[in-house]
Scaffold this motif. Structure first.
Motif, PDB file in Angstrom:
ATOM      1  N   VAL A  68      41.128  48.530  50.903  1.00 17.65           N
ATOM      2  CA  VAL A  68      42.370  48.285  50.945  1.00 17.65           C
ATOM      3  C   VAL A  68      43.015  47.757  49.627  1.00 17.65           C
ATOM      4  O   VAL A  68      43.918  47.988  49.170  1.00 17.65           O
ATOM      5  CB  VAL A  68      42.929  47.435  52.165  1.00 17.65           C
ATOM      6  CG1 VAL A  68      44.548  47.124  52.180  1.00 17.65           C
ATOM      7  CG2 VAL A  68      42.652  48.006  53.500  1.00 17.65           C
ATOM      8  N   HIS A  69      42.274  47.171  49.043  1.00 16.98           N
ATOM      9  CA  HIS A  69      42.522  46.332  47.860  1.00 16.98           C
ATOM     10  C   HIS A  69      42.890  47.318  46.660  1.00 16.98           C
ATOM     11  O   HIS A  69      43.615  47.085  45.749  1.00 16.98           O
ATOM     12  CB  HIS A  69      41.403  45.328  47.311  1.00 16.98           C
ATOM     13  CG  HIS A  69      40.086  45.862  47.203  1.00 16.98           C
ATOM     14  ND1 HIS A  69      39.194  46.637  48.028  1.00 16.98           N
ATOM     15  CD2 HIS A  69      39.554  46.339  45.928  1.00 16.98           C
ATOM     16  CE1 HIS A  69      38.311  46.963  47.361  1.00 16.98           C
ATOM     17  NE2 HIS A  69      38.389  46.949  46.069  1.00 16.98           N
ATOM     18  N   VAL A  70      42.161  48.626  46.749  1.00 15.69           N
ATOM     19  CA  VAL A  70      42.364  49.487  45.795  1.00 15.69           C
ATOM     20  C   VAL A  70      43.588  50.083  45.392  1.00 15.69           C
ATOM     21  O   VAL A  70      44.147  50.404  44.306  1.00 15.69           O
ATOM     22  CB  VAL A  70      41.489  50.751  45.843  1.00 15.69           C
ATOM     23  CG1 VAL A  70      39.853  50.019  45.892  1.00 15.69           C
ATOM     24  CG2 VAL A  70      41.878  51.371  47.138  1.00 15.69           C
ATOM     25  N   ASN A  87      44.144  43.589  42.909  1.00 16.94           N
ATOM     26  CA  ASN A  87      43.203  45.034  43.218  1.00 16.94           C
ATOM     27  C   ASN A  87      41.927  44.548  42.918  1.00 16.94           C
ATOM     28  O   ASN A  87      41.197  45.561  42.420  1.00 16.94           O
ATOM     29  CB  ASN A  87      43.901  46.047  42.319  1.00 16.94           C
ATOM     30  CG  ASN A  87      43.805  45.855  40.934  1.00 16.94           C
ATOM     31  OD1 ASN A  87      43.746  44.630  40.459  1.00 16.94           O
ATOM     32  ND2 ASN A  87      43.766  46.815  40.190  1.00 16.94           N
ATOM     33  N   ARG A  88      41.439  43.599  43.330  1.00 15.20           N
ATOM     34  CA  ARG A  88      39.881  43.253  43.350  1.00 15.20           C
ATOM     35  C   ARG A  88      39.293  42.614  44.493  1.00 15.20           C
ATOM     36  O   ARG A  88      40.191  41.879  45.254  1.00 15.20           O
ATOM     37  CB  ARG A  88      39.822  42.359  42.099  1.00 15.20           C
ATOM     38  CG  ARG A  88      40.288  41.116  42.045  1.00 15.20           C
ATOM     39  CD  ARG A  88      40.240  40.542  40.916  1.00 15.20           C
ATOM     40  NE  ARG A  88      40.810  39.216  40.696  1.00 15.20           N
ATOM     41  CZ  ARG A  88      39.963  37.864  40.934  1.00 15.20           C
ATOM     42  NH1 ARG A  88      38.830  38.106  41.263  1.00 15.20           N
ATOM     43  NH2 ARG A  88      40.661  36.790  40.823  1.00 15.20           N
ATOM     44  N   LEU A  89      38.066  42.648  44.651  1.00 16.82           N
ATOM     45  CA  LEU A  89      37.403  41.655  45.763  1.00 16.82           C
ATOM     46  C   LEU A  89      37.373  40.561  45.663  1.00 16.82           C
ATOM     47  O   LEU A  89      36.868  40.163  44.460  1.00 16.82           O
ATOM     48  CB  LEU A  89      36.139  42.685  46.185  1.00 16.82           C
ATOM     49  CG  LEU A  89      36.292  44.081  46.731  1.00 16.82           C
ATOM     50  CD1 LEU A  89      34.845  44.610  46.818  1.00 16.82           C
ATOM     51  CD2 LEU A  89      37.005  44.121  47.976  1.00 16.82           C
ATOM     52  N   LEU A  90      37.300  39.633  46.566  1.00 18.28           N
ATOM     53  CA  LEU A  90      37.249  38.247  46.417  1.00 18.28           C
ATOM     54  C   LEU A  90      35.751  37.823  47.411  1.00 18.28           C
ATOM     55  O   LEU A  90      35.366  36.744  47.358  1.00 18.28           O
ATOM     56  CB  LEU A  90      38.295  37.349  46.818  1.00 18.28           C
ATOM     57  CG  LEU A  90      39.511  37.775  46.027  1.00 18.28           C
ATOM     58  CD1 LEU A  90      40.820  37.089  46.476  1.00 18.28           C
ATOM     59  CD2 LEU A  90      39.473  37.321  44.734  1.00 18.28           C
ATOM     60  N   GLY A  91      35.506  38.619  48.241  1.00 15.13           N
ATOM     61  CA  GLY A  91      34.479  38.514  49.177  1.00 15.13           C
ATOM     62  C   GLY A  91      33.480  39.474  49.357  1.00 15.13           C
ATOM     63  O   GLY A  91      33.767  40.456  48.625  1.00 15.13           O
ATOM     64  N   GLY A 107      37.647  41.622  50.841  1.00 13.96           N
ATOM     65  CA  GLY A 107      36.379  41.564  51.008  1.00 13.96           C
ATOM     66  C   GLY A 107      36.351  40.434  52.119  1.00 13.96           C
ATOM     67  O   GLY A 107      37.336  39.885  52.705  1.00 13.96           O
ATOM     68  N   GLY A 108      35.143  40.161  52.427  1.00 12.84           N
ATOM     69  CA  GLY A 108      34.731  39.351  53.490  1.00 12.84           C
ATOM     70  C   GLY A 108      35.317  39.926  54.894  1.00 12.84           C
ATOM     71  O   GLY A 108      35.169  41.037  54.872  1.00 12.84           O
TER      72      GLY A 108
END
Length: 352
Positions: free
Chosen positions: A29-31, A38-42, A237-238
């Protein structure tokens, strides 16, 4: 007839999610978020094939793909947060959902003038209009968020939106849900995956093959213990990795109004509250999607309700048919037709 059920399963297989199976492709989804969100945190992991399982009265009629594979389930985890809020309610930790959150958990982002009126019920119904940051992630990241089963917003994703009075505006906002999760963590004073395991998953008969993890930096200290705050999805993420078969156990508990093998593990009252339509968004309850007036899924009864996650993942509870269905990695454009096919097949089996 059994042929109808097989055809429904084949339809699910033929309409697999458009997402890549590997996280280094078109995945997540972040993309679709504007920078800097627009980046992953987990952590995330590759997904399995189109999978699922269908049961009536707890008896499995069909399964496909890899129903025992623990896969990320995205926003179906929101439904699990609603179950945890119910556990807190039943234990007396959350006696009044209309009480402002700051009363029981001060000092975590609900004390300022803007957020002081935000209640637990508003967070559970996504009408809180909470404003702030969750471990540096701003609620603005999900302003003007478009979702498949609600009216399109009148602005561009991530642009600042004029906020309304808490309780007066519905918006699907993952940051606010994560803030609810943080509030529940402080309410229980125990990691939410531990509470979920002991209160829901083990009593429901689920396996131990699941995990619920947070963003890499989302840690707090409570009573001298370092704990991770978990998100209500996998937007950044996560989130919850769990199998279709384990999700089916949770769905069966909901179908049985909180009971498992004669033991009440969640109160009927709470499940009734979860299924009560929000006054300003009648397609939504406590972090579940309702089929009020058959507006979301016209092919199935109004009694049906759903946990829905990106990707797409569905947990479908249909009380009138005593049916539970878990579908993983389906193209959401095919969801209504698939559910209609499953309903027809189950009705045909019952009539035979």
């Amino acid at each position: 007839m059994q042929d109808d059920l097989q055809q429904a399963v084949q339809f699910a297989v033929d309409h697999e999610s458009l997402w890549d199976r590997h996280v280094d492709g078109a995945w997540g989804v972040h993309v679709n978020d504007p920078p800097p969100w627009n980046r992953l945190l987990g952590p995330v992991h590759d997904r399995g094939p189109a999978s699922g399982t269908i049961a009536v009265d707890g008896r499995v009629l069909a399964a496909w793909g890899e129903p025992d594979r623990a896969d990320l389930t995205f926003s179906v985890a929101k439904m699990y947060l609603a179950l945890l809020a119910g556990v807190a309610h039943d234990r007396g930790l959350l006696p009044d959902v209309d009480e402002p959150v700051r009363v029981r958990v001060p000092g975590i982002g609900f004390d300022d003038a803007r957020n002081a009126a935000v209640t637990w019920a508003q967070l559970l119904q996504q009408t809180s209009e909470w404003q702030g940051t969750y471990f540096g992630l701003s609620d603005q990241a999900d302003h003007y968020r478009a979702v498949n089963f609600a009216a399109p917003p009148d602005g561009r994703k991530g642009d600042p939106r004029p906020l309304q009075r808490p309780g007066s505006y519905w918006e699907y906002n993952d940051v606010r849900i994560n803030q609810l999760s943080l509030a529940l963590l402080h309410l229980f004073r125990q990691p939410l995956p531990e509470v979920f395991r002991e209160a829901i998953m083990r009593p429901a008969g689920a396996s131990e093959n699941w995990q619920w993890v947070g963003y890499d930096h989302a840690w707090v200290e409570i009573d001298g213990r370092r704990m991770q705050s978990v998100p209500g999805g996998t937007h950044w993420g996560g989130g919850m990795s769990v199998s279709a078969n384990d999700q089916l156990k949770v769905a069966q508990m909901l179908l049985d109004e909180g009971a498992v093998a004669g033991r009440q593990i969640l109160s009927r009252e709470w499940i009734a509250r979860m299924r009560t339509p929000c006054e300003i968004a009648r397609f939504y309850g406590y972090l579940i999607w309702l089929n009020t007036d058959r507006k979301i899924f016209p092919s199935v009864p109004a009694s049906s309700y759903f946990g829905v996650g990106a990707g797409s993942s569905f947990t479908w509870i249909e009380p009138e048919r005593r049916m539970t269905v878990v579908v993983r990695w389906l193209n959401p454009a095919a969801a209504d037709e698939l559910f209609g096919r499953i309903l027809h097949a189950v009705d045909a089996l019952h009539a035979a």
